[in-house]
Design a protein around this motif. Structure first.
Motif, PDB file in Angstrom:
ATOM      1  N   GLU A  53     101.941 -14.595  -4.884  1.00 27.53           N
ATOM      2  CA  GLU A  53     100.767 -15.270  -4.334  1.00 27.53           C
ATOM      3  C   GLU A  53     100.026 -16.120  -5.348  1.00 27.53           C
ATOM      4  O   GLU A  53      99.936 -15.772  -6.521  1.00 27.53           O
ATOM      5  CB  GLU A  53      99.804 -14.235  -3.737  1.00 27.53           C
ATOM      6  CG  GLU A  53     100.337 -13.670  -2.445  1.00 27.53           C
ATOM      7  CD  GLU A  53      99.372 -12.689  -1.808  1.00 27.53           C
ATOM      8  OE1 GLU A  53      98.143 -12.844  -1.993  1.00 27.53           O
ATOM      9  OE2 GLU A  53      99.867 -11.777  -1.138  1.00 27.53           O
ATOM     10  N   TYR A  54      99.498 -17.233  -4.853  1.00 26.91           N
ATOM     11  CA  TYR A  54      98.798 -18.175  -5.714  1.00 26.91           C
ATOM     12  C   TYR A  54      97.774 -18.911  -4.867  1.00 26.91           C
ATOM     13  O   TYR A  54      98.047 -19.259  -3.717  1.00 26.91           O
ATOM     14  CB  TYR A  54      99.807 -19.162  -6.313  1.00 26.91           C
ATOM     15  CG  TYR A  54      99.185 -20.262  -7.130  1.00 26.91           C
ATOM     16  CD1 TYR A  54      98.655 -20.003  -8.390  1.00 26.91           C
ATOM     17  CD2 TYR A  54      99.125 -21.571  -6.648  1.00 26.91           C
ATOM     18  CE1 TYR A  54      98.083 -21.010  -9.147  1.00 26.91           C
ATOM     19  CE2 TYR A  54      98.552 -22.592  -7.405  1.00 26.91           C
ATOM     20  CZ  TYR A  54      98.039 -22.303  -8.657  1.00 26.91           C
ATOM     21  OH  TYR A  54      97.472 -23.301  -9.393  1.00 26.91           O
TER      22      TYR A  54
ATOM     23  N   THR B 181     102.537 -18.977  -1.514  1.00 24.39           N
ATOM     24  CA  THR B 181     103.402 -18.021  -2.207  1.00 24.39           C
ATOM     25  C   THR B 181     104.602 -18.800  -2.725  1.00 24.39           C
ATOM     26  O   THR B 181     105.089 -19.729  -2.077  1.00 24.39           O
ATOM     27  CB  THR B 181     103.906 -16.868  -1.299  1.00 24.39           C
ATOM     28  OG1 THR B 181     104.720 -17.410  -0.259  1.00 24.39           O
ATOM     29  CG2 THR B 181     102.751 -16.075  -0.692  1.00 24.39           C
TER      30      THR B 181
ATOM     31  N   GLY C 272     107.397 -15.441  -2.749  1.00 23.77           N
ATOM     32  CA  GLY C 272     106.629 -14.251  -2.419  1.00 23.77           C
ATOM     33  C   GLY C 272     105.455 -13.976  -3.356  1.00 23.77           C
ATOM     34  O   GLY C 272     104.614 -13.137  -3.058  1.00 23.77           O
TER      35      GLY C 272
END
Length: 156
Positions: A48-49, A43, A46
């Motif tokens: 997401e990836y 993240t 915060g």
């Protein structure tokens, strides 16, 4: 349960390309038992990836920050970002429904294009199809998906 690495990092721009990355401040070999690529869930502030820690010719492992990620969090090279990273053991596949798979099978070129799409794009197509409430809507979406894939479009 997975160890989570949490740290703040400076976004580093990459020369002429519109690319950016953050450096992973831990010893990958010690942490993951390899010096190669490590698939991770991350993240950024915060957001997401999923990507991979890579080393290539760099002095340490790094994680690419795509343009989409930077846009989503409103940050650019030079900015500091709060990062969490976990090893990603999830299979990077998507369950393709039978009726959609059949249509793909009828057209090998389209199927190859679909299978080569990034996981997120394949998931988008599948979700769009499976979210259809009525059978005729679903069938229409499958046909539309095949049409879009034939003209090499991502579902955005």
């Amino acid at each position: 349960d997975m160890k989570t690495y949490t740290f703040d990092a400076t976004i580093i721009g990459h020369g002429q390309m519109n690319a950016a990355f953050i450096e992973f401040p831990y010893d990958v070999e010690k942490e993951f038992g390899t010096n190669g690529w490590v698939k991770v869930r991350a993240t950024f502030d915060g957001f997401e990836y999923r990507g991979s820690l890579a080393k290539m010719d760099h002095h340490c492992h790094f994680l690419i920050m795509t343009q989409a990620v930077r846009k989503a969090i409103g940050k650019q090279p030079g900015d500091t970002v709060h990062v969490t990273i976990q090893k990603d053991d999830q299979p990077r596949t998507v369950e393709v429904p039978e009726d959609f798979r059949k249509k793909l099978d009828e057209n090998p070129e389209v199927q190859t294009f679909f299978d080569d799409l990034a996981l997120t794009h394949r998931k988008e197509y599948v979700r769009w199809i499976t979210e259809a409430k009525r059978p005729e809507t679903r069938e229409r979406r499958i046909n539309k998906a095949i049409e879009m894939l034939t003209s090499k479009q991502k579902l955005s």
